[in-house]
Scaffold this active site. Structure first.
Site, mmCIF file in Angstrom:
data_model
loop_
_atom_site.group_PDB
_atom_site.id
_atom_site.type_symbol
_atom_site.label_atom_id
_atom_site.label_comp_id
_atom_site.label_asym_id
_atom_site.label_seq_id
_atom_site.Cartn_x
_atom_site.Cartn_y
_atom_site.Cartn_z
ATOM 1 N N ASP A 1 0.811 -1.217 0.000
ATOM 2 C CA ASP A 1 0.000 0.000 0.000
ATOM 3 C C ASP A 1 0.843 1.265 0.000
ATOM 4 O O ASP A 1 0.308 2.357 -0.181
ATOM 5 C CB ASP A 1 -0.953 -0.004 1.204
ATOM 6 C CG ASP A 1 -2.403 -0.053 0.762
ATOM 7 O OD1 ASP A 1 -2.649 -0.355 -0.414
ATOM 8 O OD2 ASP A 1 -3.293 0.228 1.587
ATOM 9 N N ASP B 1 -12.527 -7.089 9.242
ATOM 10 C CA ASP B 1 -12.667 -8.528 9.476
ATOM 11 C C ASP B 1 -13.954 -8.840 10.247
ATOM 12 O O ASP B 1 -14.742 -9.699 9.850
ATOM 13 C CB ASP B 1 -11.441 -9.073 10.212
ATOM 14 C CG ASP B 1 -11.041 -8.217 11.409
ATOM 15 O OD1 ASP B 1 -11.696 -7.187 11.667
ATOM 16 O OD2 ASP B 1 -10.064 -8.573 12.092
#
Length: 732
Positions: A140, A439
């Site tokens: 990233d 998540d």
């Protein structure tokens, strides 16, 4: 495959069920008596009570919140189960499904590149058919240094992977294997093995040296700017060393850095995972995906085969979305003063969740079905209507040619930051965007749709990583987790409001408990840390006298809670008494710091006063901090926002005890009656001080560099005086 034998077995922990449910009934009855006692206060005549109504209401509210949190947590203990797998019974290699491995890294300044490389290499070295294994690294930061280091990692992996396969090395991580002093029986009797191992060691040291040079010469200033504004970069790393005469069968390795622009929200880790999901669909399109953090290497190369025991079993429900492995860490000390192992979650909660519908998606170390993430959208007749991908892709081999060039162009388009505009990505497709804890929210969404999950916890850790081992980074990490959870709790997606489309009510209680826990803990523990103390300071009783039979209610609840936690940590989990003490202490600390700030962040984000943020946890090892952690000594070189509340609570409790004794010696004329009425509050203050002795030690006794600064103590003293004066005026 032996059709007569199962690929996996489920074991219900009957003894734990009996103990848990018996204790729940006993503790619940005690709580009912407590509620009755508190409510009876409002039916007494004013002449018989000397306690003001407001503090009584506040402490009752704190008790109710903590009781509600306890009640919801019983869902984790309702039906704990354990699982066993038999990977040796799997079909032949050519019948196994393909697997894509996603490794995510975000900041090379906080995530050491050598650790990232070892994670990637361990994934390439998994015990799985190489033609069916594809590894994707998401960078990233878009760092050119990381790309160059990954090429070095691939170069070394072409030697390490055949070596591991040939000699059956038990770990896929070269750093761990080569630094270990343990030697397999009979290894060094083989001169060929000795020569090959020495060659591998030399090549690994050369690789590390090259990586260190690349990292040292990178432009940190340019990197920080570039990480927020750069085009997509996708490169298939498949070059072999020139000296390698024989081609080695290796998994496909792809470097992916999605496009970043300041004008587009990048949606943190979930955004990176969704880019990998799209790019991998175009390139390999494996039906199953393994997600790893960059510092969580594959310790046991057989984890893929163990997960496939659930997916390849025709007797298993096709609705299993993911197989979750626990997070285990290799840098945990014996004392583990910050509970970096997160023992309660992975040894208690997740086994219970598995028994009532499925565990929570836990950030990494899970094998997930691609179909579960893409859902029915993957079969749309017009895939561009929602900009999803067609399911009927076949794995593409990247070579040299026009078709490969076009495929890479398509992959770069899929990794662009504008690709998801006006689409269902992040809301109905892929990993969910609503919360920074993607998540938890993704797992909850899948379970509501009817998908199931399993929790597999083998004796040998399948994955090993590095955890935070200092107070500051641990607090930052937990604050982020708590903020993300509360984002869901105070939204329309709150489990209590959303309702169970395809979930059991016990399963819903598990998700509700996790969502509401930070808010309930911070409010209740702040109440217990201040309200009884303010009343003790002013001579106002909040608990019954020792001679009053109602005093037994509070004693029973306290002893019951302590006994149950001791049983779970020391008896059931095999921990030691000091581990229990440390977990109890850090729970109290995090309740008044991380839970408080996390809840505040989420509320401000909800009101539009603050934007949600995601700060990667710093995994760079500090030798001085590591030594303190190994010794079990708190390192208070943390942000003032994390230390000041702890010192403030300690000072308020000290002041309450001192004020009580002064009142007894100077003012009180009631003798033993006054003492008897204040025993409960005196014990509570004393218990808080003893449990948090580490804070007292950091304030007064220690003289090292990691103590609580005097400036923080003085600031906390000002807060304490303010609380005592204003609190006494309001409550009393």
């Amino acid at each position: 495959m032996e059709k007569s034998l199962p690929l996996h077995l489920l074991h219900v922990n009957i003894s734990a069920i009996i103990i848990n449910r018996s204790h729940a009934i006993f503790h619940f009855i005690a709580i009912l008596f407590l509620i009755h006692y508190r409510l009876s206060f409002f039916f007494r005549s004013p002449e018989t009570s000397t306690t003001p109504t407001l503090p009584w209401l506040l402490i009752f509210f704190s008790e109710l919140l903590l009781s509600l949190s306890w009640l919801l947590s019983q869902s984790y203990r309702w039906r704990p189960v354990y699982r066993t797998v038999f990977p040796e019974r799997l079909p032949e290699d050519d019948e196994l499904p393909g697997i894509d491995v996603f490794v995510c890294t975000a900041d090379p300044n906080k995530e050491p590149t050598v650790e990232v490389m070892n994670t990637v290499i361990s994934a390439l070295a998994m015990d799985y058919p190489p033609e069916k294994l594809h590894v994707y690294l998401s960078d990233d930061a878009g760092s050119d240094a990381t790309l160059r280091c990954m090429k070095e990692a691939w170069n070394f992996a072409t030697y390490w992977v055949p070596f591991r396969r040939k000699y059956g090395i038990g770990t896929g991580c070269p750093e761990v294997y080569l630094s270990s002093s343990e030697v397999d029986i009979g290894e060094f009797k083989d001169s060929e093995f000795k020569a090959e191992k020495e060659n591998i060691e030399q090549k690994y040291e050369v690789m590390k040296q090259r990586v260190m040079e690349i990292v040292q010469h990178r432009d940190v200033v340019a990197l920080n700017t570039y990480s927020r504004d750069h085009p997509s970069i996708i490169e298939v790393i498949n070059e072999y060393p020139q000296e390698e005469m024989q081609q080695v069968k290796m998994p496909q390795f792809v470097y992916v850095s999605r496009e970043k622009r300041p004008s587009h929200h990048h949606n943190f880790k979930a955004g990176a995972l969704n880019v990998l999901l799209r790019v991998s669909t175009a390139m390999s399109n494996s039906p199953y995906i393994l997600v790893l953090d960059c510092d969580m290497y594959c310790n046991d190369p057989t984890s893929a085969r163990q997960a496939m025991c659930f997916y390849c079993d025709p007797q298993t429900s096709p609705s299993i979305a993911f197989v979750q492995f626990p997070q285990t860490f290799r840098n945990i000390s014996e004392d583990d003063i910050y509970d970096s192992e997160i023992r309660s979650i992975f040894k208690i909660y997740w086994h219970g969740l598995d028994g009532v519908g499925g565990t929570v998606l836990s950030g990494c170390n899970f094998y997930i079905k691609r179909e579960a993430l893409l859902g029915n959208f993957s079969k749309e007749e017009d895939p561009m209507a929602l900009k999803t991908l067609v399911e009927d892709h076949k794995p593409n081999s990247i070579t040299h040619g026009e078709s490969s060039r076009m495929l890479l162009e398509k992959a770069n388009e899929l990794a662009s930051c504008s690709y998801e505009n006006q689409t269902a990505w992040g809301s109905e497709v892929g990993f969910m965007y609503f919360s920074v804890v993607e998540d938890y929210f993704t797992g909850f969404t899948l379970h509501r749709k009817g998908w199931k999950s399993v929790y597999l916890c083998p004796k040998r850790p399948q994955f090993l990583g590095t955890s935070t081992t200092n107070f500051h980074e641990s607090s930052v990490q937990w604050t982020r987790w708590r903020a993300g959870i509360i984002q869901v709790a105070i939204s329309r997606f709150c489990p209590l409001i959303c309702g169970p489309l395809n979930m059991s009510w016990v399963h819903l209680m598990c998700y509700s408990g996790l969502a509401l826990e930070p808010l309930m803990h911070c409010l209740s523990l702040w109440g217990f840390a201040l309200i009884p103390q303010l009343c003790l300071f002013n001579g106002i009783p909040l608990y019954p006298k020792v001679s009053d039979p109602n005093f037994n209610i509070f004693s029973i609840i306290f002893v019951s809670a302590i006994s149950k936690s001791l049983h779970e940590i020391v008896v059931a989990s095999g921990g030691e008494l000091r581990i229990w003490r440390n977990e109890w202490r850090i729970w109290m600390m995090r309740a008044i710091t991380c839970c408080t700030y996390g809840s505040l962040d989420a509320v401000l984000d909800k009101l539009g006063m603050k934007e949600a943020s995601f700060l990667p946890t710093n995994k760079v090892n500090d030798d001085e901090q590591s030594k303190l952690y190994e010794k079990g000594v708190f390192d208070f070189r943390a942000a003032t926002m994390f230390v000041a509340p702890l010192v403030t609570v300690i000072l308020v409790n000290i002041a309450a005890l001192v004020g009580h004794f002064v009142r007894v010696l100077v003012v009180d004329d009631d003798g033993d009656g006054y003492w008897e009425a204040m025993v409960g509050q005196m014990f509570l203050s004393f218990y808080i001080l003893v449990s948090n002795y580490a804070v007292l030690e950091g304030m007064v006794i220690r003289r090292d560099k990691a103590i609580i600064p005097l400036s923080v103590t003085l600031l906390s003293a000002v807060f304490s005086v303010f609380i005592l004066l204003v609190g006494s005026a309001i409550l009393c």
